[in-house]
Design a protein around this motif. Sequence first.
Motif, PDB file in Angstrom:
ATOM      1  N   LEU A  35       0.798  -1.184   0.161  1.00  0.00           N
ATOM      2  CA  LEU A  35      -0.044   0.036  -0.037  1.00  0.00           C
ATOM      3  C   LEU A  35       0.814   1.428   0.031  1.00  0.00           C
ATOM      4  CD1 LEU A  35      -3.117   0.476  -0.055  1.00  0.00           C
ATOM      5  CD2 LEU A  35      -2.950   0.657   2.518  1.00  0.00           C
ATOM      6  N   ILE A  36       1.991   1.327   0.752  1.00  0.00           N
ATOM      7  CA  ILE A  36       2.825   2.374   0.910  1.00  0.00           C
ATOM      8  C   ILE A  36       3.270   2.779  -0.524  1.00  0.00           C
ATOM      9  CG2 ILE A  36       5.031   3.237   1.720  1.00  0.00           C
ATOM     10  CD1 ILE A  36       4.390   1.864   4.359  1.00  0.00           C
ATOM     11  N   VAL A  37       3.872   1.443  -1.230  1.00  0.00           N
ATOM     12  CA  VAL A  37       4.642   1.710  -2.415  1.00  0.00           C
ATOM     13  C   VAL A  37       3.746   2.501  -3.592  1.00  0.00           C
ATOM     14  CG1 VAL A  37       5.937   0.601  -4.571  1.00  0.00           C
ATOM     15  CG2 VAL A  37       6.449  -0.097  -1.989  1.00  0.00           C
ATOM     16  N   VAL A  38       2.479   1.790  -3.629  1.00  0.00           N
ATOM     17  CA  VAL A  38       1.595   2.473  -4.696  1.00  0.00           C
ATOM     18  C   VAL A  38       1.171   3.809  -4.127  1.00  0.00           C
ATOM     19  CG1 VAL A  38      -0.386   1.895  -5.996  1.00  0.00           C
ATOM     20  CG2 VAL A  38       1.150   0.048  -5.185  1.00  0.00           C
ATOM     21  N   GLY A  39       0.869   3.729  -3.045  1.00  0.00           N
ATOM     22  CA  GLY A  39       0.305   5.179  -2.443  1.00  0.00           C
ATOM     23  C   GLY A  39       1.215   6.339  -2.713  1.00  0.00           C
ATOM     24  N   ILE A  40       2.440   6.137  -2.752  1.00  0.00           N
ATOM     25  CA  ILE A  40       3.496   7.139  -2.793  1.00  0.00           C
ATOM     26  C   ILE A  40       3.083   7.925  -4.344  1.00  0.00           C
ATOM     27  CG2 ILE A  40       5.997   7.671  -3.414  1.00  0.00           C
ATOM     28  CD1 ILE A  40       6.519   5.461  -1.222  1.00  0.00           C
ATOM     29  N   GLY A  41       3.008   6.698  -5.329  1.00  0.00           N
ATOM     30  CA  GLY A  41       2.759   7.333  -6.687  1.00  0.00           C
ATOM     31  C   GLY A  41       1.145   8.074  -6.680  1.00  0.00           C
ATOM     32  N   GLN A  42       0.381   7.123  -6.149  1.00  0.00           N
ATOM     33  CA  GLN A  42      -1.235   7.767  -6.286  1.00  0.00           C
ATOM     34  C   GLN A  42      -1.117   9.006  -5.624  1.00  0.00           C
ATOM     35  OE1 GLN A  42      -3.941   7.809  -7.760  1.00  0.00           O
ATOM     36  NE2 GLN A  42      -4.467   5.726  -7.224  1.00  0.00           N
ATOM     37  N   MET A  43      -0.316   9.466  -4.430  1.00  0.00           N
ATOM     38  CA  MET A  43      -0.353  10.693  -3.915  1.00  0.00           C
ATOM     39  C   MET A  43       0.056  11.774  -4.826  1.00  0.00           C
ATOM     40  SD  MET A  43       2.373  12.476  -2.371  1.00  0.00           S
ATOM     41  CE  MET A  43       2.446  14.089  -1.252  1.00  0.00           C
ATOM     42  N   MET A  44       1.443  11.622  -5.579  1.00  0.00           N
ATOM     43  CA  MET A  44       1.763  12.417  -6.542  1.00  0.00           C
ATOM     44  C   MET A  44       0.851  12.502  -7.496  1.00  0.00           C
ATOM     45  SD  MET A  44       5.706  11.080  -7.211  1.00  0.00           S
ATOM     46  CE  MET A  44       6.808  10.758  -5.811  1.00  0.00           C
ATOM     47  N   VAL A  45       0.042  11.786  -8.061  1.00  0.00           N
ATOM     48  CA  VAL A  45      -0.819  11.817  -9.032  1.00  0.00           C
ATOM     49  C   VAL A  45      -1.936  12.699  -8.610  1.00  0.00           C
ATOM     50  CG1 VAL A  45      -2.667  10.741 -10.451  1.00  0.00           C
ATOM     51  CG2 VAL A  45      -0.350   9.841 -10.274  1.00  0.00           C
ATOM     52  N   ILE A  46      -2.685  12.741  -7.339  1.00  0.00           N
ATOM     53  CA  ILE A  46      -3.716  13.407  -6.893  1.00  0.00           C
ATOM     54  C   ILE A  46      -3.368  14.701  -6.411  1.00  0.00           C
ATOM     55  CG2 ILE A  46      -5.212  13.449  -4.948  1.00  0.00           C
ATOM     56  CD1 ILE A  46      -5.416  10.689  -4.675  1.00  0.00           C
ATOM     57  N   VAL A  47      -2.030  14.864  -6.113  1.00  0.00           N
ATOM     58  CA  VAL A  47      -1.686  16.286  -6.011  1.00  0.00           C
ATOM     59  C   VAL A  47      -1.713  17.240  -7.307  1.00  0.00           C
ATOM     60  CG1 VAL A  47       0.436  17.651  -5.560  1.00  0.00           C
ATOM     61  CG2 VAL A  47      -0.071  15.974  -3.992  1.00  0.00           C
ATOM     62  N   THR A  48      -1.471  16.545  -8.295  1.00  0.00           N
ATOM     63  CA  THR A  48      -1.536  17.265  -9.566  1.00  0.00           C
ATOM     64  C   THR A  48      -2.816  17.411 -10.044  1.00  0.00           C
ATOM     65  OG1 THR A  48      -1.269  15.350 -11.024  1.00  0.00           O
ATOM     66  CG2 THR A  48       0.867  16.503 -10.102  1.00  0.00           C
ATOM     67  N   ARG A  49      -4.005  17.042  -9.101  1.00  0.00           N
ATOM     68  CA  ARG A  49      -5.250  17.062  -9.599  1.00  0.00           C
ATOM     69  C   ARG A  49      -5.893  16.128 -10.250  1.00  0.00           C
ATOM     70  NH1 ARG A  49      -7.193  23.493 -10.280  1.00  0.00           N
ATOM     71  NH2 ARG A  49      -5.920  24.242  -8.379  1.00  0.00           N
ATOM     72  N   GLY A  50      -5.068  14.945 -10.513  1.00  0.00           N
ATOM     73  CA  GLY A  50      -5.150  13.763 -11.132  1.00  0.00           C
ATOM     74  C   GLY A  50      -5.823  12.699 -10.383  1.00  0.00           C
ATOM     75  N   ILE A  51      -5.873  11.349 -11.079  1.00  0.00           N
ATOM     76  CA  ILE A  51      -6.311  10.196 -10.349  1.00  0.00           C
ATOM     77  C   ILE A  51      -6.027   9.005 -11.155  1.00  0.00           C
ATOM     78  CG2 ILE A  51      -8.753  10.055 -11.010  1.00  0.00           C
ATOM     79  CD1 ILE A  51      -9.186   9.166  -8.048  1.00  0.00           C
ATOM     80  N   ASP A  52      -5.373   7.858 -10.708  1.00  0.00           N
ATOM     81  CA  ASP A  52      -5.062   6.714 -11.452  1.00  0.00           C
ATOM     82  C   ASP A  52      -5.679   5.645 -10.838  1.00  0.00           C
ATOM     83  OD1 ASP A  52      -4.008   4.449 -12.639  1.00  0.00           O
ATOM     84  OD2 ASP A  52      -1.882   5.268 -12.519  1.00  0.00           O
ATOM     85  N   VAL A  53      -6.886   5.174 -11.412  1.00  0.00           N
ATOM     86  CA  VAL A  53      -7.810   3.846 -10.899  1.00  0.00           C
ATOM     87  C   VAL A  53      -7.319   2.781 -11.474  1.00  0.00           C
ATOM     88  CG1 VAL A  53      -9.680   5.299 -10.237  1.00  0.00           C
ATOM     89  CG2 VAL A  53      -9.338   4.488 -12.708  1.00  0.00           C
TER      90      VAL A  53
END
Length: 315
Positions: A35-53
Amino acid sequence: MLLLLVLVCAIAAIREPRFLDPSSLNSILLWAPLLIVVGIGQMMVIVTRGIDVSVGSSLGLSAMLVGMLFRANPELNAVLGAVAGILLGLVMGSLNGALVAWAKVPPIIATLGTLSVFRGLMFIVSGGEQIDGNDLPVALSRWTLGGPLSFGAVTVSWLLAIALALAAAAAWFLGKTRPGRDIYALGSNPEAARLRGVQVNRASFLVYAITGALCGLAGVMYAARFGFVNPATAGQGFELTVIAAVAIGGTKITGGSGSILGVVLGCFLLGSINVALAVLGIEASWQMLVYGVVILLALLIDSLTRKTLEGLQTR
């Protein structure tokens, strides 16, 4: 978030002392790394106003392809397998990044599409067959069973060590480098970021490519953690848990704000809740309900805290 994590653990330990048994603590420490490993990337995506489902499907496809690689090459080094997983994930993440950054497809639409594509490819390339433990190298299982630190019967596995090392590297990247600061600038105000010279398309592409590479590594970690890869279950629904962990960790869904430390704490909070529900003997039919209520409670507390702090700052 740290106080909420302590509160959840304290309540679980009071209700059922077995929550503090080494087996339960080891379960939490093994639940969090993916969860941490994937969450790091997801956090960066969400910070840019995006999302990766598509992260769950990216993880699953990477785990399946690397598992097939190990099965075809029994002598392949586990580290080389991990590198292969990262490269596979990078390709998948780059596809998402190209769709969002240059094709201008809305992130939710682009990654919903690739979610289905990657999940379908998993069944096609595997022929519906599972990768079993005897197809994986013994060295890979040591990532779960062994580790650099142990406290009695509680072990900090290599999986967790890898996850925490990546978290530290990501925190440095976001806080100390120009591309990292550009990611926050893009999420805070895309037009202002563009006027200040930020390469918006490049920054947007970068976060999806990084997320894909992290999903590729997480796929190899998944195989190490569970000892098999089933095309029907690998990474299934994982994207929802990752997004929940990132949101609980304080990352604003509207972009521009978030921290790696918050993501790590959010992952450990969800891991503690998951193990606590099992230890307390809550029926499976109730577990998802309790899980969701705690997530909503954490988000409510975070929202109220933000509003309070903003109110104090305006005075």
